[in-house]
Design an enzyme around this catalytic site. Structure first.
Site, PDB file in Angstrom:
ATOM      1  N   TYR A   1      -2.051  -6.192  17.413  1.00 60.17           N
ATOM      2  CA  TYR A   1      -2.371  -5.507  16.151  1.00 60.17           C
ATOM      3  C   TYR A   1      -3.752  -4.858  16.226  1.00 60.17           C
ATOM      4  O   TYR A   1      -3.935  -3.711  15.799  1.00 60.17           O
ATOM      5  CB  TYR A   1      -2.312  -6.545  15.034  1.00 60.17           C
ATOM      6  CG  TYR A   1      -2.526  -6.043  13.620  1.00 60.17           C
ATOM      7  CD1 TYR A   1      -1.588  -5.210  13.002  1.00 60.17           C
ATOM      8  CD2 TYR A   1      -3.638  -6.453  12.877  1.00 60.17           C
ATOM      9  CE1 TYR A   1      -1.773  -4.783  11.691  1.00 60.17           C
ATOM     10  CE2 TYR A   1      -3.817  -6.042  11.573  1.00 60.17           C
ATOM     11  CZ  TYR A   1      -2.887  -5.207  10.975  1.00 60.17           C
ATOM     12  OH  TYR A   1      -3.071  -4.798   9.673  1.00 60.17           O
TER      13      TYR A   1
ATOM     14  N   LEU B   1      10.862   1.706  12.640  1.00 57.30           N
ATOM     15  CA  LEU B   1      10.108   2.770  13.318  1.00 57.30           C
ATOM     16  C   LEU B   1       9.772   2.427  14.770  1.00 57.30           C
ATOM     17  O   LEU B   1       9.419   3.320  15.546  1.00 57.30           O
ATOM     18  CB  LEU B   1       8.833   3.077  12.531  1.00 57.30           C
ATOM     19  CG  LEU B   1       9.111   3.844  11.229  1.00 57.30           C
ATOM     20  CD1 LEU B   1       8.045   3.538  10.185  1.00 57.30           C
ATOM     21  CD2 LEU B   1       9.169   5.345  11.485  1.00 57.30           C
TER      22      LEU B   1
ATOM     23  N   LYS C   1      -4.613  -0.895  15.731  1.00 53.90           N
ATOM     24  CA  LYS C   1      -5.467  -0.407  14.641  1.00 53.90           C
ATOM     25  C   LYS C   1      -6.682   0.341  15.205  1.00 53.90           C
ATOM     26  O   LYS C   1      -7.129   1.331  14.619  1.00 53.90           O
ATOM     27  CB  LYS C   1      -5.891  -1.584  13.751  1.00 53.90           C
ATOM     28  CG  LYS C   1      -4.716  -2.185  12.970  1.00 53.90           C
ATOM     29  CD  LYS C   1      -4.162  -1.171  12.016  1.00 53.90           C
ATOM     30  CE  LYS C   1      -2.816  -1.489  11.450  1.00 53.90           C
ATOM     31  NZ  LYS C   1      -2.216  -0.410  10.681  1.00 53.90           N
TER      32      LYS C   1
ATOM     33  N   ASN D   1       0.484  -7.355  10.780  1.00 51.40           N
ATOM     34  CA  ASN D   1      -0.276  -8.188  11.708  1.00 51.40           C
ATOM     35  C   ASN D   1       0.670  -9.247  12.277  1.00 51.40           C
ATOM     36  O   ASN D   1       1.057 -10.179  11.589  1.00 51.40           O
ATOM     37  CB  ASN D   1      -1.446  -8.839  10.963  1.00 51.40           C
ATOM     38  CG  ASN D   1      -2.400  -9.521  11.920  1.00 51.40           C
ATOM     39  OD1 ASN D   1      -2.053  -9.814  13.065  1.00 51.40           O
ATOM     40  ND2 ASN D   1      -3.611  -9.774  11.459  1.00 51.40           N
TER      41      ASN D   1
ATOM     42  N   ILE E   1       0.845  -1.201   0.000  1.00 47.48           N
ATOM     43  CA  ILE E   1       0.000   0.000   0.000  1.00 47.48           C
ATOM     44  C   ILE E   1       0.880   1.251   0.000  1.00 47.48           C
ATOM     45  O   ILE E   1       0.625   2.215  -0.736  1.00 47.48           O
ATOM     46  CB  ILE E   1      -0.939  -0.020   1.231  1.00 47.48           C
ATOM     47  CG1 ILE E   1      -2.008  -1.115   1.056  1.00 47.48           C
ATOM     48  CG2 ILE E   1      -1.580   1.340   1.466  1.00 47.48           C
ATOM     49  CD1 ILE E   1      -2.842  -1.395   2.303  1.00 47.48           C
TER      50      ILE E   1
ATOM     51  N   ARG F   1      11.977  -0.054   6.927  1.00 50.33           N
ATOM     52  CA  ARG F   1      13.167  -0.846   7.259  1.00 50.33           C
ATOM     53  C   ARG F   1      13.693  -1.649   6.064  1.00 50.33           C
ATOM     54  O   ARG F   1      14.738  -2.280   6.170  1.00 50.33           O
ATOM     55  CB  ARG F   1      12.843  -1.768   8.428  1.00 50.33           C
ATOM     56  CG  ARG F   1      11.706  -2.710   8.147  1.00 50.33           C
ATOM     57  CD  ARG F   1      11.238  -3.436   9.382  1.00 50.33           C
ATOM     58  NE  ARG F   1      10.050  -4.199   9.053  1.00 50.33           N
ATOM     59  CZ  ARG F   1       9.129  -4.558   9.911  1.00 50.33           C
ATOM     60  NH1 ARG F   1       9.252  -4.232  11.172  1.00 50.33           N
ATOM     61  NH2 ARG F   1       8.076  -5.261   9.528  1.00 50.33           N
TER      62      ARG F   1
ATOM     63  N   SER G   1      -7.096  -0.548   9.848  1.00 49.38           N
ATOM     64  CA  SER G   1      -7.498  -1.851   9.303  1.00 49.38           C
ATOM     65  C   SER G   1      -8.911  -2.170   9.759  1.00 49.38           C
ATOM     66  O   SER G   1      -9.347  -1.719  10.818  1.00 49.38           O
ATOM     67  CB  SER G   1      -6.562  -2.944   9.825  1.00 49.38           C
ATOM     68  OG  SER G   1      -7.139  -4.220   9.609  1.00 49.38           O
ATOM     69  N   LYS G   2      -9.588  -3.020   8.990  1.00 47.50           N
ATOM     70  CA  LYS G   2     -10.926  -3.475   9.387  1.00 47.50           C
ATOM     71  C   LYS G   2     -10.919  -4.111  10.769  1.00 47.50           C
ATOM     72  O   LYS G   2     -11.905  -4.075  11.481  1.00 47.50           O
ATOM     73  CB  LYS G   2     -11.478  -4.463   8.361  1.00 47.50           C
ATOM     74  CG  LYS G   2     -10.780  -5.821   8.337  1.00 47.50           C
ATOM     75  CD  LYS G   2     -11.562  -6.790   7.481  1.00 47.50           C
ATOM     76  CE  LYS G   2     -10.869  -8.078   7.114  1.00 47.50           C
ATOM     77  NZ  LYS G   2     -10.039  -8.750   8.091  1.00 47.50           N
TER      78      LYS G   2
HETATM   79  P1  NAP Z   1       3.615  -4.549   3.422  1.00 44.53           P
HETATM   80  O1  NAP Z   1       3.356  -5.113   2.099  1.00 44.53           O
HETATM   81  O2  NAP Z   1       4.397  -5.412   4.400  1.00 44.53           O
HETATM   82  O3  NAP Z   1       4.329  -3.142   3.352  1.00 44.53           O
HETATM   83  C1  NAP Z   1       4.575  -2.461   4.557  1.00 44.53           C
HETATM   84  C2  NAP Z   1       5.973  -1.891   4.564  1.00 44.53           C
HETATM   85  O4  NAP Z   1       6.169  -1.272   5.856  1.00 44.53           O
HETATM   86  C3  NAP Z   1       7.078  -2.942   4.447  1.00 44.53           C
HETATM   87  O5  NAP Z   1       8.121  -2.417   3.670  1.00 44.53           O
HETATM   88  C4  NAP Z   1       7.533  -3.146   5.891  1.00 44.53           C
HETATM   89  O6  NAP Z   1       8.882  -3.546   6.010  1.00 44.53           O
HETATM   90  C5  NAP Z   1       7.350  -1.744   6.452  1.00 44.53           C
HETATM   91  N1  NAP Z   1       7.197  -1.744   7.906  1.00 44.53           N
HETATM   92  C6  NAP Z   1       6.237  -2.378   8.637  1.00 44.53           C
HETATM   93  N2  NAP Z   1       6.406  -2.134   9.942  1.00 44.53           N
HETATM   94  C7  NAP Z   1       7.496  -1.328  10.047  1.00 44.53           C
HETATM   95  C8  NAP Z   1       8.177  -0.742  11.128  1.00 44.53           C
HETATM   96  N3  NAP Z   1       7.794  -0.949  12.397  1.00 44.53           N
HETATM   97  N4  NAP Z   1       9.270   0.031  10.876  1.00 44.53           N
HETATM   98  C9  NAP Z   1       9.673   0.236   9.600  1.00 44.53           C
HETATM   99  N5  NAP Z   1       9.079  -0.294   8.531  1.00 44.53           N
HETATM  100  C10 NAP Z   1       7.993  -1.082   8.747  1.00 44.53           C
HETATM  101  O7  NAP Z   1       2.204  -4.192   4.156  1.00 44.53           O
HETATM  102  P2  NAP Z   1       0.811  -3.661   3.547  1.00 44.53           P
HETATM  103  O8  NAP Z   1      -0.084  -4.833   3.382  1.00 44.53           O
HETATM  104  O9  NAP Z   1       1.066  -2.737   2.420  1.00 44.53           O
HETATM  105  O10 NAP Z   1       0.265  -2.861   4.822  1.00 44.53           O
HETATM  106  C11 NAP Z   1       0.374  -1.450   4.948  1.00 44.53           C
HETATM  107  C12 NAP Z   1      -0.589  -0.980   6.029  1.00 44.53           C
HETATM  108  O11 NAP Z   1      -1.926  -1.348   5.670  1.00 44.53           O
HETATM  109  C13 NAP Z   1      -0.326  -1.591   7.405  1.00 44.53           C
HETATM  110  O12 NAP Z   1      -0.529  -0.626   8.407  1.00 44.53           O
HETATM  111  C14 NAP Z   1      -1.398  -2.672   7.519  1.00 44.53           C
HETATM  112  O13 NAP Z   1      -1.767  -2.908   8.845  1.00 44.53           O
HETATM  113  C15 NAP Z   1      -2.543  -2.009   6.747  1.00 44.53           C
HETATM  114  N6  NAP Z   1      -3.535  -2.975   6.230  1.00 44.53           N
HETATM  115  C16 NAP Z   1      -3.243  -3.813   5.207  1.00 44.53           C
HETATM  116  C17 NAP Z   1      -4.218  -4.713   4.768  1.00 44.53           C
HETATM  117  C18 NAP Z   1      -3.972  -5.664   3.623  1.00 44.53           C
HETATM  118  O14 NAP Z   1      -4.893  -6.419   3.282  1.00 44.53           O
HETATM  119  N7  NAP Z   1      -2.806  -5.667   2.999  1.00 44.53           N
HETATM  120  C19 NAP Z   1      -5.476  -4.748   5.388  1.00 44.53           C
HETATM  121  C20 NAP Z   1      -5.732  -3.870   6.435  1.00 44.53           C
HETATM  122  C21 NAP Z   1      -4.755  -2.986   6.850  1.00 44.53           C
HETATM  123  P3  NAP Z   1       9.304  -5.101   5.765  1.00 44.53           P
HETATM  124  O15 NAP Z   1       9.130  -5.362   4.308  1.00 44.53           O
HETATM  125  O16 NAP Z   1      10.714  -5.160   6.221  1.00 44.53           O
HETATM  126  O17 NAP Z   1       8.373  -5.925   6.619  1.00 44.53           O
END
Ligand code: NAP
Length: 260
Positions: free
Chosen positions: A155, A65, A159, A95, A19, A39, A142-143
Protein backbone atom coordinates in the site's frame (compact mmCIF):
# COMPACT_ATOMS: atom_id res chain seq x y z
CA UNK A 1 -18.56 30.46 -6.47
CA UNK A 2 -19.94 28.68 -9.52
CA UNK A 3 -17.84 25.69 -10.55
CA UNK A 4 -19.41 25.48 -14.01
CA UNK A 5 -19.20 21.72 -14.35
CA UNK A 6 -22.86 21.09 -15.25
CA UNK A 7 -23.33 18.16 -17.65
CA UNK A 8 -19.61 17.37 -17.50
CA UNK A 9 -18.68 13.70 -17.09
CA UNK A 10 -16.30 12.53 -14.35
CA UNK A 11 -15.17 8.97 -13.68
CA UNK A 12 -14.84 8.24 -9.94
CA UNK A 13 -13.28 4.92 -8.98
CA UNK A 14 -14.54 3.52 -5.70
CA UNK A 15 -17.29 6.09 -6.17
CA UNK A 16 -19.98 4.26 -4.20
CA UNK A 17 -18.51 4.34 -0.70
CA UNK A 18 -16.55 6.55 1.67
CA UNK A 19 -14.50 9.31 0.06
CA UNK A 20 -15.57 8.25 -3.45
CA UNK A 21 -19.26 8.40 -2.53
CA UNK A 22 -18.82 11.91 -1.13
CA UNK A 23 -17.10 12.98 -4.39
CA UNK A 24 -19.92 11.43 -6.44
CA UNK A 25 -22.55 13.31 -4.42
CA UNK A 26 -20.63 16.60 -4.58
CA UNK A 27 -20.45 16.27 -8.38
CA UNK A 28 -24.20 15.65 -8.51
CA UNK A 29 -24.82 18.78 -6.40
CA UNK A 30 -23.01 20.70 -9.16
CA UNK A 31 -25.19 18.99 -11.81
CA UNK A 32 -22.23 17.07 -13.21
CA UNK A 33 -22.47 13.41 -14.23
CA UNK A 34 -20.53 10.85 -12.17
CA UNK A 35 -19.48 7.49 -13.58
CA UNK A 36 -19.31 5.31 -10.48
CA UNK A 37 -16.76 2.53 -10.95
CA UNK A 38 -16.06 -0.17 -8.37
CA UNK A 39 -16.62 -3.70 -7.23
CA UNK A 40 -19.49 -3.00 -4.80
CA UNK A 41 -22.47 -3.46 -7.12
CA UNK A 42 -25.18 -3.05 -4.48
CA UNK A 43 -23.81 0.17 -3.02
CA UNK A 44 -23.22 1.66 -6.50
CA UNK A 45 -26.67 0.75 -7.81
CA UNK A 46 -28.37 2.11 -4.69
CA UNK A 47 -26.47 5.37 -5.01
CA UNK A 48 -27.23 5.72 -8.73
CA UNK A 49 -30.94 5.06 -8.11
CA UNK A 50 -30.98 7.77 -5.45
CA UNK A 51 -29.25 10.21 -7.82
CA UNK A 52 -31.69 9.45 -10.63
CA UNK A 53 -34.70 9.69 -8.29
CA UNK A 54 -33.50 13.19 -7.41
CA UNK A 55 -33.36 14.14 -11.11
CA UNK A 56 -29.62 13.66 -11.68
CA UNK A 57 -27.67 11.40 -14.02
CA UNK A 58 -25.14 8.68 -13.21
CA UNK A 59 -23.62 5.58 -14.76
CA UNK A 60 -22.54 2.53 -12.76
CA UNK A 61 -19.75 0.27 -13.97
CA UNK A 62 -19.16 -2.73 -11.73
CA UNK A 63 -15.57 -3.89 -11.93
CA UNK A 64 -12.62 -5.15 -9.90
CA UNK A 65 -10.08 -2.63 -11.12
CA UNK A 66 -7.18 -4.96 -10.36
CA UNK A 67 -8.19 -7.22 -13.26
CA UNK A 68 -6.64 -6.93 -16.71
CA UNK A 69 -8.61 -5.16 -19.45
CA UNK A 70 -11.09 -3.53 -17.08
CA UNK A 71 -9.88 0.07 -17.44
CA UNK A 72 -10.17 0.19 -21.23
CA UNK A 73 -13.68 -1.17 -20.88
CA UNK A 74 -14.55 1.58 -18.33
CA UNK A 75 -13.45 4.26 -20.79
CA UNK A 76 -15.27 2.60 -23.72
CA UNK A 77 -18.51 2.32 -21.72
CA UNK A 78 -18.28 5.93 -20.57
CA UNK A 79 -17.76 7.19 -24.12
CA UNK A 80 -20.58 4.98 -25.40
CA UNK A 81 -22.93 6.46 -22.78
CA UNK A 82 -21.96 10.15 -22.83
CA UNK A 83 -19.48 10.76 -25.68
CA UNK A 84 -17.06 12.68 -23.47
CA UNK A 85 -14.86 12.50 -20.36
CA UNK A 86 -14.05 15.69 -18.46
CA UNK A 87 -12.08 14.19 -15.61
CA UNK A 88 -10.88 11.08 -13.82
CA UNK A 89 -10.74 10.63 -10.05
CA UNK A 90 -8.47 7.70 -9.21
CA UNK A 91 -9.68 6.86 -5.72
CA UNK A 92 -10.30 3.11 -5.32
CA UNK A 93 -7.88 1.39 -2.99
CA UNK A 94 -7.46 -0.22 0.41
CA UNK A 95 -4.71 -0.69 2.94
CA UNK A 96 -4.13 -4.43 2.59
CA UNK A 97 -1.32 -4.78 5.15
CA UNK A 98 1.25 -6.57 2.99
CA UNK A 99 4.36 -6.19 5.14
CA UNK A 100 8.05 -6.59 4.39
CA UNK A 101 8.76 -9.24 7.01
CA UNK A 102 5.46 -11.12 7.03
CA UNK A 103 4.40 -10.51 3.42
CA UNK A 104 5.41 -12.23 0.20
CA UNK A 105 6.47 -11.22 -3.27
CA UNK A 106 3.18 -12.39 -4.77
CA UNK A 107 1.10 -10.52 -2.14
CA UNK A 108 3.16 -7.39 -2.83
CA UNK A 109 2.51 -7.67 -6.58
CA UNK A 110 -1.18 -8.27 -5.94
CA UNK A 111 -1.27 -5.09 -3.86
CA UNK A 112 0.20 -3.16 -6.80
CA UNK A 113 -2.57 -4.51 -9.04
CA UNK A 114 -5.34 -3.62 -6.59
CA UNK A 115 -4.04 -0.18 -5.63
CA UNK A 116 -1.80 1.20 -8.35
CA UNK A 117 -1.82 -0.21 -11.86
CA UNK A 118 -5.43 0.83 -12.45
CA UNK A 119 -4.49 4.46 -11.64
CA UNK A 120 -2.14 4.29 -14.65
CA UNK A 121 -4.39 2.21 -16.92
CA UNK A 122 -7.49 4.34 -16.49
CA UNK A 123 -5.68 7.57 -17.27
CA UNK A 124 -3.76 5.94 -20.13
CA UNK A 125 -7.03 5.05 -21.89
CA UNK A 126 -8.76 8.30 -20.91
CA UNK A 127 -6.06 10.63 -22.29
CA UNK A 128 -7.36 10.84 -25.90
CA UNK A 129 -10.74 11.97 -24.52
CA UNK A 130 -9.26 14.28 -21.88
CA UNK A 131 -7.31 16.03 -24.64
CA UNK A 132 -10.61 16.97 -26.27
CA UNK A 133 -12.09 18.44 -23.08
CA UNK A 134 -8.84 19.74 -21.51
CA UNK A 135 -9.82 17.55 -18.59
CA UNK A 136 -8.54 17.22 -15.06
CA UNK A 137 -7.13 14.23 -13.16
CA UNK A 138 -7.11 13.66 -9.40
CA UNK A 139 -5.12 10.91 -7.71
CA UNK A 140 -6.27 10.15 -4.17
CA UNK A 141 -3.11 9.12 -2.31
CA UNK A 142 -2.49 8.84 1.45
CA UNK A 143 -0.30 10.26 4.21
CA UNK A 144 1.46 6.91 4.20
CA UNK A 145 3.22 8.01 1.01
CA UNK A 146 5.22 10.41 3.18
CA UNK A 147 5.05 9.31 6.79
CA UNK A 148 5.46 5.52 6.83
CA UNK A 149 3.41 3.17 8.96
CA UNK A 150 5.12 -0.22 9.09
CA UNK A 151 3.69 -3.56 7.99
CA UNK A 152 2.19 -2.34 4.76
CA UNK A 153 4.82 -2.17 2.01
CA UNK A 154 2.42 -2.78 -0.87
CA UNK A 155 0.00 0.00 0.00
CA UNK A 156 2.84 2.42 0.87
CA UNK A 157 4.55 1.73 -2.48
CA UNK A 158 1.30 2.40 -4.33
CA UNK A 159 0.48 5.62 -2.47
CA UNK A 160 4.03 6.94 -2.96
CA UNK A 161 3.95 6.09 -6.65
CA UNK A 162 0.63 7.93 -7.03
CA UNK A 163 2.29 11.14 -5.83
CA UNK A 164 5.25 10.65 -8.20
CA UNK A 165 2.89 9.95 -11.10
CA UNK A 166 0.94 13.11 -10.31
CA UNK A 167 4.03 15.24 -11.03
CA UNK A 168 5.13 13.02 -13.93
CA UNK A 169 1.73 13.23 -15.65
CA UNK A 170 1.36 16.94 -14.91
CA UNK A 171 4.44 17.52 -17.08
CA UNK A 172 3.51 15.03 -19.81
CA UNK A 173 -0.06 16.30 -20.10
CA UNK A 174 0.51 20.05 -19.69
CA UNK A 175 0.91 20.60 -23.48
CA UNK A 176 -2.67 19.34 -23.87
CA UNK A 177 -4.17 21.58 -21.20
CA UNK A 178 -4.79 18.60 -18.90
CA UNK A 179 -4.14 19.25 -15.20
CA UNK A 180 -3.11 16.56 -12.71
CA UNK A 181 -3.24 16.91 -8.92
CA UNK A 182 -3.22 14.64 -5.89
CA UNK A 183 -5.21 14.76 -2.68
CA UNK A 184 -3.53 13.39 0.41
CA UNK A 185 -5.93 12.35 3.18
CA UNK A 186 -4.78 11.16 6.60
CA UNK A 187 -7.66 10.06 8.86
CA UNK A 188 -11.11 10.03 7.26
CA UNK A 189 -14.08 8.15 8.71
CA UNK A 190 -15.26 5.83 5.91
CA UNK A 191 -16.51 2.21 5.71
CA UNK A 192 -12.90 1.10 5.12
CA UNK A 193 -11.64 3.05 8.13
CA UNK A 194 -14.46 1.73 10.33
CA UNK A 195 -13.63 -1.83 9.35
CA UNK A 196 -10.02 -1.27 10.42
CA UNK A 197 -11.08 0.47 13.65
CA UNK A 198 -13.27 -2.48 14.58
CA UNK A 199 -10.25 -4.78 14.57
CA UNK A 200 -9.24 -3.16 17.90
CA UNK A 201 -10.55 -4.44 21.20
CA UNK A 202 -11.80 -1.01 22.19
CA UNK A 203 -12.54 1.03 19.02
CA UNK A 204 -13.88 3.99 21.03
CA UNK A 205 -10.65 4.54 22.94
CA UNK A 206 -8.58 3.90 19.79
CA UNK A 207 -10.40 6.64 17.90
CA UNK A 208 -9.90 9.04 20.83
CA UNK A 209 -6.18 8.27 20.79
CA UNK A 210 -6.01 8.91 17.01
CA UNK A 211 -8.01 12.13 16.94
CA UNK A 212 -6.07 13.57 19.88
CA UNK A 213 -3.04 13.69 17.54
CA UNK A 214 -4.77 15.52 14.68
CA UNK A 215 -3.62 19.14 15.06
CA UNK A 216 -6.66 20.97 13.69
CA UNK A 217 -9.70 20.54 15.96
CA UNK A 218 -8.57 17.07 17.11
CA UNK A 219 -11.06 15.33 14.84
CA UNK A 220 -11.28 13.13 11.77
CA UNK A 221 -11.44 14.72 8.33
CA UNK A 222 -14.88 14.17 6.80
CA UNK A 223 -15.31 12.58 3.35
CA UNK A 224 -17.13 15.78 2.35
CA UNK A 225 -14.02 17.84 3.13
CA UNK A 226 -12.04 15.66 0.71
CA UNK A 227 -14.84 15.85 -1.84
CA UNK A 228 -15.01 19.66 -1.77
CA UNK A 229 -11.30 19.93 -2.51
CA UNK A 230 -11.52 17.29 -5.24
CA UNK A 231 -14.42 18.86 -7.11
CA UNK A 232 -12.81 22.30 -6.93
CA UNK A 233 -9.65 20.82 -8.48
CA UNK A 234 -11.71 19.11 -11.17
CA UNK A 235 -13.33 22.39 -12.10
CA UNK A 236 -11.97 25.24 -14.19
CA UNK A 237 -11.92 27.35 -10.99
CA UNK A 238 -8.50 25.81 -10.31
CA UNK A 239 -7.35 26.26 -13.89
CA UNK A 240 -3.71 27.15 -13.10
CA UNK A 241 -3.15 24.47 -10.46
CA UNK A 242 -1.31 21.36 -11.60
CA UNK A 243 1.26 18.89 -10.27
CA UNK A 244 0.19 19.66 -6.69
CA UNK A 245 -0.27 17.44 -3.65
CA UNK A 246 -3.08 18.92 -1.57
CA UNK A 247 -3.22 17.83 2.06
CA UNK A 248 -6.78 17.79 3.40
CA UNK A 249 -5.69 16.32 6.73
CA UNK A 250 -6.17 18.81 9.56
CA UNK A 251 -2.42 19.44 9.56
CA UNK A 252 -1.58 15.80 10.29
CA UNK A 253 1.46 15.58 8.01
CA UNK A 254 2.96 19.06 8.27
CA UNK A 255 2.19 20.62 11.65
CA UNK A 256 4.47 20.09 14.62
CA UNK A 257 3.39 17.16 16.83
CA UNK A 258 4.42 19.24 19.83
CA UNK A 259 1.07 21.04 19.55
CA UNK A 260 -0.98 17.86 20.10
P1 NAP B 1 -13.79 2.70 1.18
O1 NAP B 1 -14.67 3.22 2.23
O2 NAP B 1 -13.45 1.22 1.24
O3 NAP B 1 -14.32 3.01 -0.27
C1 NAP B 1 -13.54 2.62 -1.37
C2 NAP B 1 -14.39 1.97 -2.43
O4 NAP B 1 -13.50 1.54 -3.48
C3 NAP B 1 -15.12 0.70 -1.96
O5 NAP B 1 -16.38 0.66 -2.56
C4 NAP B 1 -14.23 -0.43 -2.49
O6 NAP B 1 -14.94 -1.62 -2.75
C5 NAP B 1 -13.73 0.18 -3.78
N1 NAP B 1 -12.47 -0.43 -4.23
C6 NAP B 1 -11.29 -0.48 -3.56
N2 NAP B 1 -10.36 -1.10 -4.29
C7 NAP B 1 -10.96 -1.46 -5.45
C8 NAP B 1 -10.53 -2.14 -6.61
N3 NAP B 1 -9.28 -2.62 -6.72
N4 NAP B 1 -11.42 -2.34 -7.62
C9 NAP B 1 -12.69 -1.88 -7.51
N5 NAP B 1 -13.16 -1.23 -6.45
C10 NAP B 1 -12.31 -1.03 -5.41
O7 NAP B 1 -12.36 3.49 1.21
P2 NAP B 1 -12.03 5.03 1.55
O8 NAP B 1 -11.58 5.09 2.97
O9 NAP B 1 -13.11 5.91 1.07
O10 NAP B 1 -10.71 5.21 0.66
C11 NAP B 1 -10.73 5.84 -0.61
C12 NAP B 1 -9.30 6.22 -0.99
O11 NAP B 1 -8.77 7.10 0.00
C13 NAP B 1 -8.34 5.03 -1.07
O12 NAP B 1 -7.46 5.20 -2.15
C14 NAP B 1 -7.57 5.12 0.24
O13 NAP B 1 -6.28 4.59 0.13
C15 NAP B 1 -7.51 6.64 0.43
N6 NAP B 1 -7.29 7.05 1.83
C16 NAP B 1 -8.26 6.90 2.78
C17 NAP B 1 -7.98 7.29 4.09
C18 NAP B 1 -9.01 7.17 5.19
O14 NAP B 1 -8.70 7.56 6.32
N7 NAP B 1 -10.21 6.68 4.93
C19 NAP B 1 -6.73 7.82 4.42
C20 NAP B 1 -5.77 7.96 3.42
C21 NAP B 1 -6.06 7.57 2.13
P3 NAP B 1 -15.33 -2.63 -1.53
O15 NAP B 1 -16.38 -1.94 -0.73
O16 NAP B 1 -15.82 -3.85 -2.23
O17 NAP B 1 -14.06 -2.86 -0.75
Amino acid sequence: MELKIEEKVFIVTGGAKGIGEAITLELVKENAIPVIVGRSADAANRLAEQIKADGGQALVIVAELGEDGVCKDVIDQTIAAFGRIDGVVNNAGANDGVGLVDGSSSAFKNSLMKNLTHYYDLVHYAVPHLKETKGSIINVSSKIALTGQGGTSGYAACKGAQLALTREWAVELAPFGIRVNAIVPAEVMTPLYEKWLNTFEDPASKIKEITSKIPFEQRMTTPEEIAGMTVFLLSGRSSHTTGQWLFADGGYVHLDRAIT
